[in-house]
Design a protein around this motif. Structure first.
Motif, short mmCIF file in Angstrom:
data_model
loop_
_atom_site.label_atom_id
_atom_site.label_comp_id
_atom_site.label_asym_id
_atom_site.label_seq_id
_atom_site.Cartn_x
_atom_site.Cartn_y
_atom_site.Cartn_z
N ASP A 174 -7.45 0.06 0.46
CA ASP A 174 -8.10 1.20 0.92
C ASP A 174 -9.36 1.40 0.39
N PRO A 175 -10.60 1.69 1.42
CA PRO A 175 -11.97 1.62 0.78
C PRO A 175 -12.19 2.67 -0.33
N GLY B 101 -1.22 4.42 -9.09
CA GLY B 101 -0.40 5.32 -8.46
C GLY B 101 -1.49 6.44 -7.72
N THR B 102 -2.34 6.00 -6.72
CA THR B 102 -3.46 6.66 -6.34
C THR B 102 -3.12 7.82 -5.28
N MET C 270 -0.46 0.14 -1.30
CA MET C 270 -0.86 -0.81 -0.25
C MET C 270 0.47 -1.30 0.41
N GLY C 271 0.45 -1.71 1.61
CA GLY C 271 1.60 -2.10 2.45
C GLY C 271 2.71 -0.94 2.65
N LEU C 272 3.63 -1.53 2.87
CA LEU C 272 5.05 -0.59 3.22
C LEU C 272 5.71 -0.46 2.08
N GLY D 27 -11.73 -8.59 -5.27
CA GLY D 27 -10.71 -7.69 -4.49
C GLY D 27 -9.98 -8.54 -3.73
N ALA D 28 -8.57 -8.20 -3.44
CA ALA D 28 -7.71 -9.00 -2.76
C ALA D 28 -7.01 -7.69 -1.73
N GLU D 29 -7.09 -8.07 -0.46
CA GLU D 29 -6.66 -7.00 0.47
C GLU D 29 -5.25 -7.30 0.60
N SER D 30 -4.40 -8.29 0.23
CA SER D 30 -3.35 -8.74 0.71
C SER D 30 -2.65 -9.62 -0.51
#
Length: 698
Positions: free
Chosen positions: A13-14, A86-87, A61-63, A36-39
């Motif tokens: 999430d940007p 915990g955003t 992030m993710g499901l 950063g790492a998006e996955s």
């Protein structure tokens, strides 16, 4: 806090990336490097290529609830500290995150706060401390597991004892770590040892010194085995017991070796004391280290042995009165003992007279070349010397009788070698006489007669008599008798020659002038010959008896020497066993000291961590005070701004210029810091958000 951090941020999430970057990029934060790492796949690739101090994981992030990210990341990098973000404002709580290995959980309100960097530094410090403690515990557990020992710990006032073992079944434990009541621990001790063990443990717990004791303990299967219990107590500043800890090791084999060694020692002691000859053992410095009962039984004051020369005394020390030991040459004794201990001579003996008795001191080295020492024998040889003197006198008489015989006499070995001969035999035979075959020593006619007699005896005869008529009229009568020992075995032969020439001459005269032979003369000659034979038989029996006595004396001396050598070898074996036991005991003590040092180091590390935690708390309090001061400054600034609204328009214009400059500076910061983090976002949305950020900053 000025320490640097290298952080791996798992977020797609940007907005989360922007908020985290804004919270970390502060002047007092120090050097912060973020990748950063998006996955999870990207995170695995980055972790394989580089190292990081911390990982921030966005649970949104993710499901799902995001907890699978924590477990998956722990499987990829077990030693990497992880902090959950915990955003979203909801999701798993801090307890659930810590259960999966996270050091902390940061809520949405704390992402942009001033204390974010401090919380991350604290998480890294806790993770490192946990890693060090975990590795230390693993090493201690591995050490205990390698030896199969059981660790125990007790706190004063408690009703249970903590127990831990790598193989719980060996110690009859339900789990690798468990607690047992004090009564159950007491029941583990064998009933015959329980009272003594409890009393000894109570005495040891009154001091802070390391201790150990051996007892029979119930182990796996309900059997009792000998075990070594080690421990140490810890006290407070008022000398009150706080806790006690230690280990329990299986010592069944060691106890078996100790019992076998003790039995061997008692056996050797019995053998040593059963010797009738007084003996003592010296070390390399000639100090008496042991002696038998015969040695201590000497009570004669003039004897260089006895209770006055017991263990611990130097055997060759100078006496105040040199004549107290009769005519003993103490200087020669000291020199001989030193030569034996130094390996210069193989044996030393000396005799002396004291108080009307004759004594002999014999010193023999130990048979093991690696151990310097000697065995001293001290015996009364008064009777033996008298017997030797008598034997020598009897032998001298026999030799005189042997030499006084009128004819040649030979003592021959079973192989016909001449062992001894009288003067007449030396003159009759061909020189050299001794050491040669008797048949080669005698003249040919005599040799043939003696050979025929020897053949007759070999055929079963008890004795043989052969006559030799020489051409010169000489008549030689040879008498051959076998020599036998006490057991009836053959020792050789006795060859005796009698010159009967006068008898031959009478026979010739009788043939020339035949007259009636005087019966009286013949009877006298027969009696003389019979007396000569009896005298010879008595002489042979006396000689055989003396020879048997000498052989028995030699056999007794040889048996005594063999007993001495066997005793020395047995003593050497006993010393070897004692050295092996001492080495095993030394190894056990060294292993206990290593474990004690490891436990002490663990305690020191625990104290360091406690101090670090206290310092961290103090620092947090200082940060809270600093934050409060910043808030007061902001209030003062707001008051100043309110007052500034009342200044003339010129000041307002200057304030506007300042605001414009701040806005330009803020634009430059946003462009340098946050643009690399937002490269993966859409261009239009990014520009719109930047404009909104600029408006907010304005």
């Amino acid at each position: 806090m000025s320490q640097s951090l290298r952080i791996l941020l798992l977020a797609d999430d940007p907005e989360v990336i922007r908020r985290v970057g804004q919270g970390l990029q502060r002047e007092e934060s120090g050097l912060i490097m973020i990748e950063g790492a998006e996955s999870l796949a990207t995170a695995r690739r980055r972790l394989g290529a580089d190292s990081y101090d911390l990982a921030l994981v966005d649970l949104a992030m993710g499901l799902g609830d995001g907890l699978h990210l924590l477990s998956d990341l722990a499987g990829i990098a077990p030693d990497l500290p992880v902090v959950a973000l915990g955003t979203a404002g909801s999701g798993p709580d801090a307890a659930a995150c810590r259960a999966l290995g996270a050091q902390d959980r940061i809520g949405p309100e704390a992402v942009e706060s001033a204390g974010l960097v401090d919380r991350l530094h604290s998480a890294v410090a806790r993770a490192r401390a946990d890693t060090v403690s975990r590795r230390r515990q693993q090493r201690v557990a591995a050490s205990l597991g390698a030896t199969g020992d059981l660790a125990w710990h007790y706190e004063q006032g408690g009703s249970e004892v903590w127990l831990a073992a790598r193989n719980p079944a060996d110690w009859q434990l339900p789990a690798p770590e468990c607690a047992e009541s004090l009564e159950a621990v007491r029941e583990r001790v064998h009933p015959d040892d329980r009272e003594l063990v409890l009393r000894q443990v109570a005495e040891h717990l009154a001091t802070d010194q390391p201790w150990q004791l051996d007892a029979r303990i119930k182990v796996g299967g309900g059997a009792y085995r000998w075990c070594t219990v080690r421990g140490r107590a810890q006290f407070d500043d008022k000398n009150r017991l706080l806790q006690a800890a230690g280990t329990l090791a299986d010592a069944q084999r060691q106890q078996k070796r100790i019992r076998e060694t003790e039995q061997g020692r008692r056996f050797l002691r019995a053998v040593f004391d059963s010797a009738r000859v007084a003996r003592a053992v010296l070390d390399s410095s000639a100090v008496i280290i042991d002696c038998n009962q015969a040695w201590t039984a000497f009570e004669e004051p003039a004897c260089h042995a006895g209770r006055a020369f017991g263990p611990g005394r130097r055997f060759i020390e100078k006496s105040e009165d040199p004549e107290v030991f009769g005519d003993l040459d103490c200087t020669a004794l000291r020199r001989g003992v030193r030569q034996v201990l130094g390996g210069v001579v193989d044996r030393f003996s000396i005799e002396y007279d004291a108080a009307g008795r004759r004594w002999r001191i014999a010193v023999n080295p130990l048979l093991n070349p690696g151990i310097a020492g000697a065995v001293v024998s001290h015996e009364d040889i008064t009777q033996a010397q008298q017997a030797t003197t008598e034997l020598r006198a009897a032998t001298a008489e026999l030799e005189a009788d042997f030499g006084a015989l009128g004819g040649p006499m030979f003592r021959v070995a079973p192989d016909f070698e001449v062992l001894a001969a009288n003067d007449h035999a030396e003159a009759f035979g061909r020189a050299p006489v001794r050491g040669r075959d008797v048949l080669k020593v005698l003249p040919r006619p005599d040799a043939e007669a003696v050979g025929d007699a020897l053949a007759a005896i070999a055929a079963g005869g008890e004795s043989a008599v052969r006559d030799v008529h020489a051409e010169d009229g000489r008549l030689m009568r040879w008498v051959v008798s076998p020599r036998r020992g006490a057991a009836g075995d053959g020792l050789g032969f006795v060859v005796y020659g009698v010159d009967c020439t006068d008898l031959a001459q009478r026979e010739v005269a009788a043939e020339v002038a035949p007259t009636k032979v005087d019966d009286t003369e013949n009877t006298r000659l027969a009696e003389l010959l019979e007396a000569e034979r009896q005298r010879y038989a008595e002489l042979a029996e006396t000689l055989d008896a003396e020879r048997s006595g000498q052989e028995q004396l030699a056999a007794t001396l040889e048996a005594e020497r063999g007993s001495h050598e066997q005793l020395a070898q047995t003593l050497e074996d006993e010393r070897g066993r004692h050295e092996e036991l001492a080495q095993a005991l030394q190894a056990e003590r060294a292993r206990y000291e290593e474990l004690s040092k490891a436990l002490q180091a663990e305690r020191a590390n625990y104290e360091e961590l406690s101090k670090a935690l206290e310092a961290e708390r103090s620092r947090h309090e200082q940060l809270a005070e600093t934050l409060e001061a910043e808030r007061q400054k902001q209030d003062e600034l707001a008051a100043a701004l309110a007052a500034a609204e009342q200044v003339p328009a010129r000041l307002r214009a200057e304030l506007g210029d300042v605001r414009q400059g701040l806005r330009s500076h803020l634009d430059d910061i946003v462009q340098r810091v946050f643009e690399p983090l937002l490269n993966d976002s859409e261009t239009g949305g990014r520009d719109a958000r930047l404009d909104q950020d600029k408006d907010k900053a304005s």
